[in-house]
Design a protein around this motif. Structure first.
Motif: not given
Length: 620
Positions: A68-80
């Motif tokens: 869960a932490q990984g999902i939260y961190a790697r999607l910083v600045g992500a698009g649709r």
């Protein structure tokens, strides 16, 4: 989870942007909230649940795993596209799994922080996708909790634009507002036109009922007369009484509207029945003295405390429960008491006798005889003995039979021995029930030997169905033919459905001509369906007399529709003039419709009285 195509995603995004343009005022606020959220997301990249205490109420786990932490961190600045791709990787929703729940929450929070409007646009476009519905609900709730102002502005923009899913954010925003500022939310509820916001009213009353019930009561006092107010009065009464019954009682007795005063007090009494039964019983008497009457109606809400008290009493002392419902003029609740006490008496023979003594009216006992069921498995032998010694009536006989049924399932041999030791009357009654437990007998001969020893005269349907298709059915038939013939026709029907010639041969050995005539009907009925020619030949082979007359009558009736010519011929052989005329007329009419020339010729050649011929000729 499936992702959208590139073209669909772009189209969806354009529609959401278009919404902000159309709803300029709301769209501007939403847009500002969006970019403010994106800026904050950069600062919040380090902690998934930090600064969000409301997540625990949504089921967030105490410890967040690395996934869960990984999902939260790697999607910083992500698009649709990144979010949709991650959405497709999520495991199936499992509310009981903290690990799965954390991953879903991580994705929802990050998408809200990066671009809540874009996430909403995608999820609204995909609202018919059943797999996405749980995530869409989570996304809405997270957005409303994370940024209530922005979520509310977006929701208002949907409504203002007349969007086809204008409701999409409404519920989540209202729930978040209710939690963030319950007083303000309550003040903002309408005092008119309640129906459209009945859910919010109910939720607010429930919210205040456990923390500040006085505020909920004050709000209800200002509402106009409506169904929503009555429903909320009942809800408030229940919740308030759970933590402060004295204050709840005081409020209930002061409600202005008479019927709502009854409802409120009734709700308080219902809760008292769980914690203080004597107080509940005293309060119920007070409620009745105030003028309330428990009625059976489809209108809701209605009074229910009498059921709560009766149920609580039934679980404690069934006899006292019956005495109470009768004393309160609620005799019609006897069946309800039986349902609630089901399975409680076997462990307490004294309570069982108390229950029986409470049933003073014979008609009440008879009404309950068929509906009562007790679990005797705890100690079937003891309770069997208790019931054997009770005065015999329809109710106690039903109980005796029920105890036999359940004891047979536990120990068939012991049950049968106990039955055979009984006096003649109860022995036959209990024996009849034991005989119905066909799976507890190894053979027809064993069952019939027991029936003979017990003096069973009433044979039930279960036994006749079982024995009628057995190879040794003749053993039962011989026994029943010797003065116990009530069940014999049913057994004959089952026997004839399998082997009619064998059943017919056996019936011919019976010395009682009247009994043989009785058995012809079920025999011929089954035989005609299998082989009408063989059935006709058998009847034709019988000597003149009551048996042949019964067989011919049954053949004529059975063949009326399928073989009217044969039915006509058999009808003319009957000795009973009325039966002959009636069956011949119906058979001739059916025959004449199908083959008028043949039917007319046969009528002309028939050796029958002239008046019957003339009657038949004029019938078609």
């Amino acid at each position: 989870m499936s992702a959208m195509s590139e073209s669909t995603r772009k189209g969806s995004g354009l529609r959401v942007v278009g919404l902000a343009v159309v709803c300029f005022g709301a769209g501007l606020v939403v847009g500002m909230g969006w970019y403010r959220g994106r800026d904050e997301s950069r600062k919040d990249a380090g902690g998934l649940f930090s600064g969000r205490p409301w997540l625990s109420a949504m089921g967030a786990p105490a410890v967040v795993d690395e996934g869960a932490q990984g999902i939260y961190a790697r999607l910083v600045g992500a698009g649709r596209e990144d979010f949709v791709r991650e959405l497709g990787r999520l495991p199936e929703w499992d509310g009981s799994s903290p690990t799965v729940r954390a991953k879903w929450m991580a994705l929802a929070i990050r998408w809200v922080l990066e671009d809540a409007e874009d996430g909403a646009g995608f999820l609204m476009e995909q609202r018919e996708d059943a797999k996405l519905k749980p995530f869409a609900k989570l996304f809405r709730d997270v957005w409303a909790k994370q940024d209530l102002a922005g979520a509310s502005a977006f929701s208002e923009g949907l409504v203002a634009s007349g969007h086809e899913v204008s409701w999409w954010m409404k519920g989540s925003c209202e729930a978040a507002q209710r939690e963030a500022d319950p007083d303000g939310f309550l003040r903002g509820l309408p005092t008119e036109d309640y129906y459209e916001r009945r859910n919010e009213i109910a939720a607010s009353i429930a919210r205040f009922a456990t923390t500040e019930p006085g505020k909920a009561a004050a709000f209800l006092a200002e509402m106009g007369d409506c169904q929503e107010r009555r429903t909320s009065v009942v809800e408030l009464g229940h919740k308030w009484a759970r933590h402060d019954p004295a204050a709840a009682r005081s409020w209930a007795l002061g409600v202005a509207d008479e019927w709502e005063r009854y409802l409120a007090f009734d709700a308080v009494i219902s809760e008292l029945a769980k914690s203080d039964l004597p107080a509940a019983m005293a309060s119920y008497r007070e409620l009745i003295e105030m003028g309330a009457e428990p009625v059976i109606t489809n209108v809701v809400p209605t009074l229910e405390s009498h059921e709560k008290i009766a149920a609580a009493l039934a679980r404690k002392n069934p006899g006292e429960a019956l005495q109470w419902v009768n004393a309160m003029g609620l005799a019609w609740m006897s069946d309800f008491v039986l349902t609630e006490m089901d399975g409680l008496l076997p462990n307490d023979p004294a309570a069982f006798r108390s229950f029986l003594e409470a049933m003073e009216l014979e008609e009440t006992r008879l009404e309950m005889a068929e509906s009562f069921r007790v679990d005797f498995n705890a100690d079937p032998a003891t309770l069997f003995g208790e019931m054997v010694n009770l005065p015999r009536d329809a109710f106690t006989t039903a109980l005796l039979r029920e105890s036999v049924r359940q004891w047979m399932a536990v120990d068939a041999g012991a049950t049968r021995r106990a039955i055979l030791a009984l006096p003649e009357g109860p022995r036959a009654e209990a024996g009849a029930e034991a005989l119905e437990q066909t799976g507890r007998f190894k053979s027809t001969e064993e069952a019939i030997t027991f029936a003979r020893e017990a003096g069973v005269t009433a044979i039930g349907e279960e036994f006749t169905d079982w024995v009628g298709v057995r190879d040794d059915v003749r053993v039962a038939a011989d026994y029943l033919a010797s003065g116990r013939s009530d069940a014999l026709p049913a057994i004959m029907a089952r026997w004839a459905s399998r082997s009619p010639a064998e059943a017919a041969a056996w019936s011919a050995t019976l010395p009682d001509e009247a009994l043989r005539a009785r058995l012809v009907e079920p025999l011929v009925n089954e035989w005609v369906g299998k082989d009408s020619l063989a059935a006709s030949e058998w009847v034709a082979s019988l000597d003149a007399g009551p048996v042949r007359e019964a067989g011919a009558n049954r053949l004529a009736r059975a063949l009326l529709q399928v073989e009217p010519a044969s039915a006509f011929a058999w009808a003319l052989t009957l000795g009973d003039r009325d039966e002959r005329a009636w069956l011949a007329r119906d058979a001739y009419r059916n025959w004449h419709r199908r083959a008028p020339v043949d039917a007319t010729g046969a009528l002309g050649a028939a050796e029958i009285p002239p008046e019957l011929r003339e009657s038949l000729r004029s019938s078609p």
